[in-house]
Design a protein around this motif. Structure first.
Motif, PDB file in Angstrom:
ATOM      1  N   UNK A   1      -3.093   4.960   2.690  1.00 37.22           N
ATOM      2  CA  UNK A   1      -3.298   4.589   4.103  1.00 37.22           C
ATOM      3  C   UNK A   1      -4.300   5.523   4.761  1.00 37.22           C
ATOM      4  N   UNK A   2      -5.158   4.973   5.610  1.00 40.04           N
ATOM      5  CA  UNK A   2      -6.124   5.846   6.305  1.00 40.04           C
ATOM      6  C   UNK A   2      -5.419   6.708   7.358  1.00 40.04           C
ATOM      7  N   UNK A   3      -6.009   7.840   7.663  1.00 42.06           N
ATOM      8  CA  UNK A   3      -5.472   8.702   8.715  1.00 42.06           C
ATOM      9  C   UNK A   3      -5.911   8.147  10.067  1.00 42.06           C
TER      10      UNK A   3
ATOM     11  N   UNK B   1       0.831  -1.173   0.000  1.00 41.51           N
ATOM     12  CA  UNK B   1       0.000   0.000   0.000  1.00 41.51           C
ATOM     13  C   UNK B   1       0.882   1.245   0.000  1.00 41.51           C
ATOM     14  N   UNK B   2       0.579   2.141  -0.802  1.00 42.67           N
ATOM     15  CA  UNK B   2       1.374   3.369  -0.828  1.00 42.67           C
ATOM     16  C   UNK B   2       0.957   4.292   0.322  1.00 42.67           C
ATOM     17  N   UNK B   3       1.815   5.210   0.741  1.00 40.09           N
ATOM     18  CA  UNK B   3       1.476   6.109   1.857  1.00 40.09           C
ATOM     19  C   UNK B   3       0.232   6.940   1.603  1.00 40.09           C
ATOM     20  N   UNK B   4      -0.122   7.202   0.338  1.00 42.14           N
ATOM     21  CA  UNK B   4      -1.305   8.011   0.058  1.00 42.14           C
ATOM     22  C   UNK B   4      -2.601   7.227   0.299  1.00 42.14           C
TER      23      UNK B   4
END
Length: 91
Positions: A6-8, A1-4
Motif C-alpha cells: 500500500x502507498x503511504x 493487497x498486502x500492507x507492504x
C-alpha cells in the motif's frame, strides 16, 4: 493487497502552491498599516492648513456632502446589481 504494497498516504492542510484568499478584514488592516497612507494624510493636512486655496477647496467638498452620499449609494447599488448577476450565472 498486502500492507507492504500500500502507498503511504499523508494528510495535508493545503496543497503546494495553493493560495488562500485573504479576508476583507485583513485587507483593511494591511491598508491602514501602510506608511505611505499616513504620510499622504499628514502632507494633505499640512497643505490644507498652510495654503488657503486648498482650505477653501476642502470646505466646498465638505459642503457638497449630498453629492458624496449620492455617489456612495450609486456605487453600492451597482455592486449589489453586479453580485446578483454573478449569482444568477452561477446557478
Amino acid at each position: 493487497m498486502s500492507p507492504q504494497n500500500e502507498p503511504d498516504w499523508e494528510v495535508v492542510d493545503e496543497l503546494p502552491g495553493e493560495k488562500k484568499p485573504q479576508s476583507k478584514r485583513a485587507n483593511l488592516v494591511t491598508f491602514l498599516k501602510r506608511k505611505t497612507l499616513w504620510i499622504g494624510l499628514l502632507a494633505g493636512a499640512a497643505l490644507v492648513i498652510l495654503v488657503p486655496v486648498f482650505r477653501v477647496m476642502l470646505q466646498n467638498l465638505l459642503r457638497a456632502w449630498w453629492i458624496w452620499v449620492g455617489l456612495a449609494l450609486y456605487w453600492i447599488w451597482r455592486r449589489m446589481k453586479k453580485n446578483a448577476t454573478a449569482a444568477q450565472r452561477r446557478r
